[in-house]
Design a protein around this motif. Structure first.
Motif, PDB file in Angstrom:
ATOM      1  N   THR A   1     -36.013  12.259 -39.410  1.00  0.00           N
ATOM      2  CA  THR A   1     -35.380  13.197 -40.634  1.00  0.00           C
ATOM      3  C   THR A   1     -33.891  12.802 -40.826  1.00  0.00           C
ATOM      4  OG1 THR A   1     -37.341  14.898 -40.003  1.00  0.00           O
ATOM      5  CG2 THR A   1     -34.810  15.709 -41.038  1.00  0.00           C
ATOM      6  N   GLN A   2     -33.190  12.840 -39.882  1.00  0.00           N
ATOM      7  CA  GLN A   2     -31.829  12.608 -40.153  1.00  0.00           C
ATOM      8  C   GLN A   2     -31.504  11.450 -41.059  1.00  0.00           C
ATOM      9  OE1 GLN A   2     -29.971  12.061 -36.347  1.00  0.00           O
ATOM     10  NE2 GLN A   2     -27.698  12.517 -37.337  1.00  0.00           N
TER      11      GLN A   2
ATOM     12  N   ASN B   1     -34.363  16.608 -34.437  1.00  0.00           N
ATOM     13  CA  ASN B   1     -35.099  15.368 -34.431  1.00  0.00           C
ATOM     14  C   ASN B   1     -35.535  14.716 -33.319  1.00  0.00           C
ATOM     15  OD1 ASN B   1     -36.126  13.513 -36.706  1.00  0.00           O
ATOM     16  ND2 ASN B   1     -34.675  12.030 -36.153  1.00  0.00           N
TER      17      ASN B   1
ATOM     18  N   ALA C   1     -31.201  18.963 -46.512  1.00  0.00           N
ATOM     19  CA  ALA C   1     -31.780  19.659 -45.767  1.00  0.00           C
ATOM     20  C   ALA C   1     -32.831  20.649 -46.250  1.00  0.00           C
ATOM     21  CB  ALA C   1     -31.033  20.381 -44.920  1.00  0.00           C
TER      22      ALA C   1
ATOM     23  N   GLY D   1     -33.637  20.296 -40.871  1.00  0.00           N
ATOM     24  CA  GLY D   1     -32.813  19.124 -41.206  1.00  0.00           C
ATOM     25  C   GLY D   1     -31.787  18.976 -40.043  1.00  0.00           C
TER      26      GLY D   1
ATOM     27  N   ILE E   1     -32.615  12.336 -44.544  1.00  0.00           N
ATOM     28  CA  ILE E   1     -31.761  12.968 -45.505  1.00  0.00           C
ATOM     29  C   ILE E   1     -30.658  12.490 -45.792  1.00  0.00           C
ATOM     30  CG2 ILE E   1     -30.254  14.975 -44.848  1.00  0.00           C
ATOM     31  CD1 ILE E   1     -32.451  16.307 -43.436  1.00  0.00           C
TER      32      ILE E   1
ATOM     33  N   HIS F   1     -40.501  11.694 -47.430  1.00  0.00           N
ATOM     34  CA  HIS F   1     -40.502  10.235 -47.128  1.00  0.00           C
ATOM     35  C   HIS F   1     -40.833   9.533 -48.526  1.00  0.00           C
ATOM     36  CE1 HIS F   1     -41.744   6.169 -45.701  1.00  0.00           C
ATOM     37  NE2 HIS F   1     -40.649   6.364 -44.878  1.00  0.00           N
TER      38      HIS F   1
ATOM     39  N   ALA G   1     -42.328  16.360 -44.131  1.00  0.00           N
ATOM     40  CA  ALA G   1     -42.020  14.967 -43.511  1.00  0.00           C
ATOM     41  C   ALA G   1     -42.406  13.799 -44.524  1.00  0.00           C
ATOM     42  CB  ALA G   1     -42.240  14.686 -42.181  1.00  0.00           C
TER      43      ALA G   1
ATOM     44  N   GLU H   1     -40.274  19.081 -32.252  1.00  0.00           N
ATOM     45  CA  GLU H   1     -41.487  19.860 -33.019  1.00  0.00           C
ATOM     46  C   GLU H   1     -42.653  20.097 -32.296  1.00  0.00           C
ATOM     47  OE1 GLU H   1     -43.664  18.244 -37.093  1.00  0.00           O
ATOM     48  OE2 GLU H   1     -41.948  16.925 -36.430  1.00  0.00           O
TER      49      GLU H   1
ATOM     50  N   ARG I   1     -36.000  18.620 -47.788  1.00  0.00           N
ATOM     51  CA  ARG I   1     -36.790  18.073 -46.890  1.00  0.00           C
ATOM     52  C   ARG I   1     -37.805  19.077 -46.304  1.00  0.00           C
ATOM     53  NH1 ARG I   1     -39.402  18.653 -42.009  1.00  0.00           N
ATOM     54  NH2 ARG I   1     -39.911  16.647 -41.114  1.00  0.00           N
ATOM     55  N   GLU I   2     -37.186  20.484 -46.056  1.00  0.00           N
ATOM     56  CA  GLU I   2     -37.932  21.462 -45.428  1.00  0.00           C
ATOM     57  C   GLU I   2     -38.946  22.037 -46.370  1.00  0.00           C
ATOM     58  OE1 GLU I   2     -36.966  26.038 -43.393  1.00  0.00           O
ATOM     59  OE2 GLU I   2     -35.575  24.755 -44.400  1.00  0.00           O
TER      60      GLU I   2
END
Length: 326
Positions: free
Chosen positions: A170-171, A254, A139, A249, A174, A151, A147, A259, A142-143
């Motif tokens: 995201t889920q 998500n 997590a 994350g 991760i 990826h 995004a 967002e 990813r932060e």
């Protein structure tokens, strides 16, 4: 998905399970509730975001009034920072299916999360246990990257997963990252292993109702529903979620709309632009759901439109065919 078996032996109705599946805004929840009230059913959630308690509005969970009309299970049962893999959901769903059948009720599994439904009907490929510290590390990564870059990083070691999972999911990204870094084996390789069905589900008879409306019908419904979410308190719901301090994350972050509304609350996006962006994401998500459904459930009972009460005679007739009269 496998072809739903046909009931044909005494007592088979006690083992029947109805799955109601379809894309977002297709009317799944209304259909499930109507079936539950007509056939003494228990509605069991199979939506990966409706399991979380913080977002009733943005995830289109049934209202408290709807939940009072028939038993509803696995809605809002987890905090938003808890992981809910297909395996964890399957464990919970098995218990609820068994409990419903013990009470003489028809289990009605409803949702649009394909991997949950595949896990239930076809079984699961074995997946490794991931320590909390590795999940937190994923997590944080990813932060830090954002995004798009995250990826791309997943694509470098698991190109197959990156092709299947969009940058905004995201889920699942991760999940792919943490599995590879914990085991040295890609998520795609684990996923390709033979599926195994849970022993408690071996004798279940799954019957599938699939709502597959045309996009020209579905997309306006998605937009109207998101407008209703906004007038119904979605902004305040996201504001309350953000106050909990969950990391980006966290699974609940998500949800489509979080967002975009967050950007509005932070002053980096106008409200109308936030709404427009969320609607676009909802349409794209529905398109992916429809593509998956049409490939996987060709042998289901398909309803090629949104659910409405005019469809009750056709749908109820289908259900009566597999429910044996005592």
């Amino acid at each position: 998905m496998t072809k739903p078996p046909t009931s044909g032996a005494s007592g088979a109705a006690e083992r029947a399970v109805l799955a109601v599946i379809g894309p977002t805004a297709s009317g799944k929840s209304s259909l499930a509730l109507d079936v539950a009230t007509a056939f003494n059913g228990t509605v069991i959630n199979a939506d990966s975001l409706q399991v979380y308690k913080e977002l009733r509005i943005l995830t289109a969970r049934p209202s408290a009034e709807e939940e009072a009309c028939a038993p509803h299970r696995l809605y809002g049962v987890l905090p938003g920072n808890a992981g809910c893999s297909a395996g964890r959901w399957l464990d919970m769903a098995q218990r609820e299916i068994g409990a419903a059948q013990d009470e003489g009720r028809l289990p009605i599994v409803v949702g649009g999360t394909g991997m949950y439904l595949q896990a239930l009907i076809e079984g699961l490929s074995p997946m490794p246990d991931i320590p909390d510290e590795m999940r937190a590390r994923a997590a944080r990564r990813r932060e830090a990257l954002g995004a798009a870059a995250f990826h791309e990083e997943v694509a470098a070691f698991d190109p197959e997963a990156a092709r299947r999972i969009p940058p905004g999911d995201t889920q699942r990204l991760i999940r792919a990252w943490e599995i590879y870094h914990q085991t040295g084996r890609t998520f795609s390789a684990w996923r390709a292993a033979p599926r195994r069905r849970a022993a408690t589900l071996e004798n279940m008879q799954f019957h599938i109702l699939a709502l597959t409306p045309e996009r020209s019908v579905l997309y306006p419904s998605i937009e109207r529903r998101f407008d209703a979410m906004m007038t119904g308190g979605a902004v305040d719901e996201v504001r309350a979620l953000l106050a909990l301090g969950y990391p980006p994350g966290a699974a609940v972050m998500n949800a489509v709309g979080v967002e975009q509304i967050k950007a509005y609350l932070e002053g980096t996006l106008r409200l109308e632009d936030a709404v427009s962006a969320a609607k676009t994401l909802s349409r794209r998500y529905a398109k992916r759901q429809l593509t998956w459904l049409r490939r996987q459930v060709s042998r289901a009972k398909r309803i090629d439109t949104q659910y409405s009460e005019s469809l009750k005679p056709e749908i109820f007739s289908f259900i009566r065919q597999f429910l044996l009269t005592r």
